[in-house]
Design an enzyme around this catalytic site. Structure first.
Site, PDB file in Angstrom:
ATOM      1  N   GLU A 120       7.734 -26.692   2.330  1.00 56.16           N
ATOM      2  CA  GLU A 120       7.936 -27.691   1.279  1.00 56.16           C
ATOM      3  C   GLU A 120       6.637 -27.955   0.530  1.00 56.16           C
ATOM      4  O   GLU A 120       6.636 -28.132  -0.682  1.00 56.16           O
ATOM      5  CB  GLU A 120       8.469 -28.996   1.885  1.00 56.16           C
ATOM      6  CG  GLU A 120       8.905 -30.044   0.848  1.00 56.16           C
ATOM      7  CD  GLU A 120       7.779 -30.964   0.367  1.00 56.16           C
ATOM      8  OE1 GLU A 120       7.952 -31.602  -0.674  1.00 56.16           O
ATOM      9  OE2 GLU A 120       6.713 -31.021   1.010  1.00 56.16           O
ATOM     10  N   ASP A 174       4.104 -36.735   7.446  1.00 51.94           N
ATOM     11  CA  ASP A 174       4.539 -35.779   6.412  1.00 51.94           C
ATOM     12  C   ASP A 174       4.479 -34.360   6.971  1.00 51.94           C
ATOM     13  O   ASP A 174       3.449 -33.724   6.880  1.00 51.94           O
ATOM     14  CB  ASP A 174       3.663 -35.942   5.175  1.00 51.94           C
ATOM     15  CG  ASP A 174       4.154 -35.097   4.008  1.00 51.94           C
ATOM     16  OD1 ASP A 174       5.285 -34.600   4.048  1.00 51.94           O
ATOM     17  OD2 ASP A 174       3.371 -34.922   3.062  1.00 51.94           O
ATOM     18  N   HIS A 232      10.846 -31.294   6.519  1.00 53.67           N
ATOM     19  CA  HIS A 232      10.155 -30.002   6.440  1.00 53.67           C
ATOM     20  C   HIS A 232       9.155 -29.823   7.575  1.00 53.67           C
ATOM     21  O   HIS A 232       8.389 -30.735   7.905  1.00 53.67           O
ATOM     22  CB  HIS A 232       9.526 -29.764   5.070  1.00 53.67           C
ATOM     23  CG  HIS A 232       8.447 -30.706   4.668  1.00 53.67           C
ATOM     24  ND1 HIS A 232       7.143 -30.526   5.063  1.00 53.67           N
ATOM     25  CD2 HIS A 232       8.465 -31.823   3.905  1.00 53.67           C
ATOM     26  CE1 HIS A 232       6.402 -31.504   4.531  1.00 53.67           C
ATOM     27  NE2 HIS A 232       7.182 -32.298   3.836  1.00 53.67           N
ATOM     28  N   HIS A 257      -1.169 -36.389   3.265  1.00 45.85           N
ATOM     29  CA  HIS A 257      -1.978 -35.178   3.019  1.00 45.85           C
ATOM     30  C   HIS A 257      -3.447 -35.343   3.428  1.00 45.85           C
ATOM     31  O   HIS A 257      -4.287 -34.593   2.937  1.00 45.85           O
ATOM     32  CB  HIS A 257      -1.925 -34.759   1.541  1.00 45.85           C
ATOM     33  CG  HIS A 257      -0.553 -34.401   1.070  1.00 45.85           C
ATOM     34  ND1 HIS A 257      -0.283 -34.036  -0.221  1.00 45.85           N
ATOM     35  CD2 HIS A 257       0.642 -34.332   1.715  1.00 45.85           C
ATOM     36  CE1 HIS A 257       1.013 -33.776  -0.351  1.00 45.85           C
ATOM     37  NE2 HIS A 257       1.585 -33.955   0.819  1.00 45.85           N
TER      38      HIS A 257
END
Lengths: 462, 462
Positions: B325, B291, B279, B423
């Site tokens: 996402e 990520d 993503h 994150h």
């Protein structure tokens, strides 16, 4: 007869599966203890951040001996002691300087003296450069390198999955390059750092002049991979450029140092010894957190876990923190010397000296029967994603152990990042992941437990 | 008759081993190309360092769409195109502030608003704190949390070897904690960051108020693990302490965005589609290098390698860079919607969304027959230390694909470090190792090649 055999088989099977289930539980417990209450990360933090680099003979190496001995003493082992060993004492001196001198333009590049190298003249050394891909090419050039600096620039091969394979195929130019170049009259050597990345860290490491007369020793240094790329490109444009470097390293008289040993004495066959170790010395450019602070604290953690569980080993289990792996191997040699004097019977030696990364398996030195035996443990390790059991070099310190019956196993962590840090100024505590370190300790504990429980297979007497 | 059978078996065996050897060679080539000439590291460097964080609806997400489309266009694929999708547009606003207020002493702690959260009042929110270990405990307290801040402090369990298992067992308090606490009249929630380490990074992530009426929405934020430990300890000493936090995040109107798609059209059955994706959006606190910048560039690298080798796939192979996402899944849903409209037949979907670490295997969603088929590929992967093929969740974006015949596989990298970065503000390019990233791309290429060559097993018609 048939019936009897059937019965025996069933009973044996029953016993086996009971034993296995018990082993599985114990191994699970080792991993749990490592991941929830280990001391290895805290120990390493102190070794790295409070003590720092631990080159043989240095005051910080001496401090590391006292610290680890004291920590082992807090664990309630059966014995904790030091083993005297004389070690070389090489010092780097002031920080090296180097530049490419190309049509009067000086471009500074990062270098570091290789361990054991002599100094340049105080004013430094300036000479033309001959680039080679290795010792073989050097030999084809012969006297053409006379009066020049030989630049060994064979890179580590990125195609190998195991980075140690690439290291093994390259490291001769670092270890023996100066000796070989000196024979042809070169005045110095510069070696591309053993690093798969392109970056600005020069990576030191051992080199040896071998049997060369002292007056023929020439200074030798490693250059960062980016520096090596730049020097190589510059040479293609101007083969007559010169290279300048200055270093003030020297070898001082040998120093009394120590291996640190902590022992859980065997309760059934105490004369059979299992060793787990790493090396307490490091290079001087950084903390040596991966090389080999990790192996040291993992070995201490193995005996901590077993003692904490009140495990009574059948055989004697020793954590050995070897001194002087990096530039002499004196600690490993001394340990073997004393073992022979005491007629000790070593059955297993496990070493962790490939970094504190996620454990993938073991590199094993054993005869066929014992290799198969260890491969037979695979299922125990599968839940922990430890999967690779191969024949290969187990460890430099335990190399010295020569008992005929010994099985050796080197912890094999994931190798992708190891040479990013190896022998360089970035091998620091922040490059360590706590869980990866702990998993390595649990993996070694598990193998040692399994061999302690089941023994090794002795060679058939002829 | 016996003779004939024997002959057939031999010939078949001969064919099989010829085919295998060819596949082995091709897979070796994929790894070689990934490790020696890949573009994925350079692409990721640009995505991370030049474009930066890519939260849905942000200008940098739009820039990432243009950049990756352009890069795919340079590869000479058969088709490169954008697929329109409306995405939510949540913005953090100014940096959050928080402190523990204990007997008039203010101790600042690091927090960040959770994605989708509402703001506090402009002057912030101060209230007493009720610590709970999860939603279950919250429910037992019921109205006792009225007017208070609920502090969800269940830590990730360090005992699991796969860290995603620990994440899965904890993340409900982040995703649904605010919704549940609001029902009992809480005025805000603070959630322990989903991080196995103790450090100072708050980790954001999606949360949802579900069906709650808008006027009942309460602000929710994550606190760093060190902050959570401190708050918990302080509460034990003084249960009446207060917590203050201020955040100014808000949800703006939806924005037009895009999935980015690059395609190698099948040469035998182009109607059968293989998807490989990651993503393109990330959270806003950092570059999202792991990520999921990693998954994006690895997916691009898969089609680059195949195209570069002039591989003519039997089936259509698509790299899909999904948008949104993190906070909506709109890109995955849109992709499936269009696929259904076009009556496309997807046979395989591979996703990389677990970080750019050393690949260990695949997490597979498939029926028994196809799972066994993929397990049958194990030997091909062994030389690359890819060893773990298990049934499990494959990926959030490809979750949306509902074709009955599809096989899904999530790349499973080593998971130990993932939640150090997930994150949080340290999910940056310097946390990426080039070789680990490249190995992941080669591993996906190999699985896709094997399925492209041999197809999937279709369910038997009843």
């Amino acid at each position: 007869m048939k019936k009897t055999i059937l019965l025996t088989v069933l009973v044996l099977n029953g016993l086996t599966s009971f034993a296995q289930s018990n082993d599985e539980k114990n191994i699970k417990l080792f991993y749990k203890k490592a991941l929830t209450e280990s001391k290895c990360y805290t120990w390493l933090e102190y070794l790295s951040n409070d003590i720092g680099s631990r080159l043989s003979g240095s005051p910080s190496a001496a401090a590391a001996i006292q610290y680890t001995k004291h920590q082992l003493e807090t664990l309630g082992l059966d014995k904790v002691y030091l083993q005297e060993v004389m070690v070389p004492h090489w010092v780097r001196g002031e920080k090296e300087a180097a530049y490419i001198l190309d049509n009067k333009i000086k471009t500074v590049v990062p270098i570091c003296a290789l361990g054991g190298s002599v100094a340049t003249a105080k004013t430094g050394l300036t000479a033309e450069v001959v680039e080679v891909q290795g010792i073989d090419e050097l030999k084809t050039l012969g006297d053409k390198v006379k009066g020049k600096i030989v630049f060994f620039n064979r890179p580590m091969n990125p195609e190998n999955i195991e980075t140690f394979t690439s290291y093994g195929a390259c490291v001769d130019q670092r270890f023996a390059g100066a000796k070989e170049a000196a024979k042809f009259g070169a005045v110095g050597t510069i070696v591309r750092s053993m690093n798969l990345r392109l970056d600005d860290f020069p990576h030191t490491g051992a080199q040896s002049y071998g049997d060369l007369p002292k007056e023929q020793y020439i200074p030798t240094a490693a250059i960062s991979t980016n520096g090596a790329e730049l020097l190589s490109k510059s040479l293609k444009v101007n083969p007559a450029l010169k290279f300048y470097f200055k270093q003030s390293c020297e070898t001082l008289p040998d120093v009394l140092s120590y291996n640190v040993i902590g022992e859980l004495t065997g309760t059934v066959t105490p004369e059979n010894i299992i060793v787990v170790g790493g090396h307490l010395d490091s290079w001087d450019l950084a903390d040596g957190s991966h090389d080999d602070g990790a192996g040291v604290v993992q070995s201490m953690e193995v005996v901590r876990i077993l003692k904490n569980l009140n495990y009574k080993p059948k055989n004697t289990i020793r954590a050995v923190l070897f001194m002087n792996e990096e530039n002499g191997g004196k600690g490993g040699a001394k340990y073997e010397e004393v073992a022979k004097q005491n007629k000790e019977n070593h059955i297993l030696a496990v070493e962790s000296d490939s970094g504190g990364f996620t454990p993938r398996g073991f590199s094993i030195q054993a005869d066929d029967a014992n290799f198969k035996k260890i491969q037979g443990f695979k299922d125990f390790f599968e839940p922990y994603l430890v999967h690779s059991f191969t024949i290969g070099h187990a460890g430099s310190d335990i190399d010295h152990l020569t008992s005929k019956t010994i099985v050796k196993a080197g912890l094999k962590p994931d190798s992708q990042r190891y040479f990013d840090y190896h022998h360089a100024a970035n091998d620091k505590f922040d490059a360590i992941n706590k869980r990866e370190l702990e998993l390595g300790a649990a993996t070694m504990t598990s193998l040692i437990y399994l061999i302690d429980q089941t023994g090794i297979i002795l060679p058939t007497a002829n």
